[in-house]
Design an enzyme around this catalytic site. Sequence first.
Site, short mmCIF file in Angstrom:
data_model
loop_
_atom_site.label_atom_id
_atom_site.label_comp_id
_atom_site.label_asym_id
_atom_site.label_seq_id
_atom_site.Cartn_x
_atom_site.Cartn_y
_atom_site.Cartn_z
N ASP A 38 0.87 -1.18 0.00
CA ASP A 38 0.00 0.00 0.00
C ASP A 38 0.90 1.23 0.00
O ASP A 38 2.09 1.14 0.32
CB ASP A 38 -0.92 -0.01 1.24
CG ASP A 38 -2.17 0.85 1.06
OD1 ASP A 38 -2.05 2.04 0.76
OD2 ASP A 38 -3.28 0.31 1.25
N ASP A 64 3.38 0.87 -4.63
CA ASP A 64 2.38 1.49 -5.50
C ASP A 64 1.92 0.42 -6.50
O ASP A 64 2.74 -0.10 -7.26
CB ASP A 64 3.03 2.68 -6.22
CG ASP A 64 2.06 3.44 -7.11
OD1 ASP A 64 1.01 2.89 -7.48
OD2 ASP A 64 2.39 4.59 -7.45
N TYR A 163 -14.00 6.04 -13.53
CA TYR A 163 -14.08 4.94 -12.56
C TYR A 163 -14.85 3.76 -13.15
O TYR A 163 -14.38 2.62 -13.13
CB TYR A 163 -14.74 5.42 -11.27
CG TYR A 163 -14.83 4.35 -10.20
CD1 TYR A 163 -13.71 4.00 -9.45
CD2 TYR A 163 -16.03 3.67 -9.96
CE1 TYR A 163 -13.78 3.01 -8.48
CE2 TYR A 163 -16.10 2.69 -8.98
CZ TYR A 163 -14.97 2.36 -8.24
OH TYR A 163 -15.04 1.38 -7.28
N THR A 198 -16.66 1.97 3.93
CA THR A 198 -15.21 2.03 4.19
C THR A 198 -14.84 3.50 4.36
O THR A 198 -15.66 4.39 4.15
CB THR A 198 -14.39 1.43 3.02
OG1 THR A 198 -14.73 2.13 1.82
CG2 THR A 198 -14.62 -0.04 2.85
N1 LIG Z 1 -16.13 0.55 -0.66
C1 LIG Z 1 -16.99 0.32 -1.64
O1 LIG Z 1 -18.21 0.55 -1.51
C2 LIG Z 1 -16.51 -0.24 -2.95
C3 LIG Z 1 -17.48 -0.59 -3.91
C4 LIG Z 1 -17.07 -1.13 -5.12
C5 LIG Z 1 -15.74 -1.34 -5.37
N2 LIG Z 1 -14.81 -0.98 -4.44
C6 LIG Z 1 -13.39 -1.23 -4.78
O2 LIG Z 1 -12.77 -1.92 -3.73
C7 LIG Z 1 -11.39 -1.57 -3.65
C8 LIG Z 1 -11.07 -1.10 -2.25
O3 LIG Z 1 -11.93 -0.01 -1.92
P1 LIG Z 1 -12.03 0.60 -0.45
O4 LIG Z 1 -13.41 1.11 -0.30
O5 LIG Z 1 -11.49 -0.37 0.55
O6 LIG Z 1 -11.04 1.85 -0.60
P2 LIG Z 1 -10.23 2.63 0.51
O7 LIG Z 1 -9.96 3.96 -0.12
O8 LIG Z 1 -10.89 2.57 1.84
O9 LIG Z 1 -8.85 1.83 0.60
C9 LIG Z 1 -8.04 1.70 -0.54
C10 LIG Z 1 -6.61 1.44 -0.12
O10 LIG Z 1 -5.85 1.39 -1.35
C11 LIG Z 1 -4.69 2.16 -1.19
N3 LIG Z 1 -4.20 2.65 -2.47
C12 LIG Z 1 -4.69 3.66 -3.23
N4 LIG Z 1 -3.93 3.81 -4.32
C13 LIG Z 1 -2.95 2.87 -4.25
C14 LIG Z 1 -1.87 2.53 -5.08
N5 LIG Z 1 -1.59 3.21 -6.21
N6 LIG Z 1 -1.08 1.49 -4.72
C15 LIG Z 1 -1.31 0.82 -3.56
N7 LIG Z 1 -2.32 1.10 -2.73
C16 LIG Z 1 -3.12 2.12 -3.08
C17 LIG Z 1 -5.08 3.29 -0.24
O11 LIG Z 1 -3.95 3.87 0.39
C18 LIG Z 1 -6.01 2.56 0.73
O12 LIG Z 1 -5.28 2.01 1.82
C19 LIG Z 1 -11.18 -0.51 -4.73
O13 LIG Z 1 -10.69 -1.13 -5.90
C20 LIG Z 1 -12.57 0.04 -4.96
O14 LIG Z 1 -12.74 0.61 -6.24
C21 LIG Z 1 -15.16 -0.44 -3.25
#
Ligand SMILES: NC(=O)c1ccc[n+]([C@@H]2O[C@H](COP(=O)([O-])OP(=O)(O)OC[C@H]3O[C@@H](n4cnc5c(N)ncnc54)[C@H](O)[C@@H]3O)[C@@H](O)[C@H]2O)c1
Length: 256
Positions: A38, A64, A163, A198
């Site tokens: 992360d 990254d 997105y 989240t």
């Molecule tokens: N939460 C939701 O409702 C939801 C719904 C559909 C899809 N998603 C997908 O689930 C995944 C996780 O979402 P989340 O809600 O836990 O997000 P979040 O923002 O709470 O956590 C994402 C994590 O990814 C890390 N991150 C961001 N860019 C990065 C990079 N370039 N390299 C490494 N780490 C990186 C961030 O630092 C963070 O710790 C994402 O792909 C998101 O699109 C989430």
Amino acid sequence: MSGRLEGRSAVVTGGASGLGRAIALRFADEGAFVVVGDLRDDPKEGGEPIADALGERGAFLTADASSADDVDRLVRAAVDRVGRLDVMVCNAGIAGRFSKGLLETSEEDWDAIMAVNLRGVFLGTKRAVAEMVEQEPVNEVRGRVVIISSQHGMIGPPGHVAYATSKGGAINFVHQVAVDFGPRGVLVNAVAPGKILTGNPEGMRPELLEYSHARTPFHRLGRPDDVAGAALFLASDDARYVSGINLLVDGGWMAY
Ligand SMILES: NC(=O)c1ccc[n+]([C@@H]2O[C@H](COP(=O)([O-])OP(=O)(O)OC[C@H]3O[C@@H](n4cnc5c(N)ncnc54)[C@H](O)[C@@H]3O)[C@@H](O)[C@H]2O)c1
């Protein structure tokens, strides 16, 4: 009692917070050695850094997901420890301030989202599959890739052009790689979350929460562990003849 991932290794990108964190900890609870990569190790939602939460059961590397070198370091860390890579979870994803409607989306917004959500998925999967095809199968499977897509990759959610496009691309990528590498024993699937709570709950706009509740047939919105359960299924021997799917975890949103 032995866990469902005992003796296995996994890499989870974006695993410090949210869904990735829940997946990493669930896999560790099931006996896997979990390497989390992360940009940060402190959870966005607050609480213990992922390195401390994993302890001996894994490792955290600043990485990254859009960098091939960083992804390579994550895979090497898993292989150095366990001797193989069993599961790659491409979870890192962004939307936030970069996610807008078509006419508001700048080239920088588009590129920022694609770098993580699509290039990151490509790099993580490519590096993982390269490792997996060289290792011996365990119970007929050489390795498993789980990509965290979104229900928004299956429809046109108003005002989220980059997105939604990135997530739609990730879903088609799953089909492609599942077809190309099924013959060599690699299973590739996605989990498509609906609205999962989240991040910092204080920062959520009440009208969006209300809309999500209204769209979700289940009586509550999703929790990170709901997604972790689906990812665990796809990462485990329970999913041996399952490949190329996009498993919705959305409380019924898409059936609405
Ligand atoms: N939460 C939701 O409702 C939801 C719904 C559909 C899809 N998603 C997908 O689930 C995944 C996780 O979402 P989340 O809600 O836990 O997000 P979040 O923002 O709470 O956590 C994402 C994590 O990814 C890390 N991150 C961001 N860019 C990065 C990079 N370039 N390299 C490494 N780490 C990186 C961030 O630092 C963070 O710790 C994402 O792909 C998101 O699109 C989430």
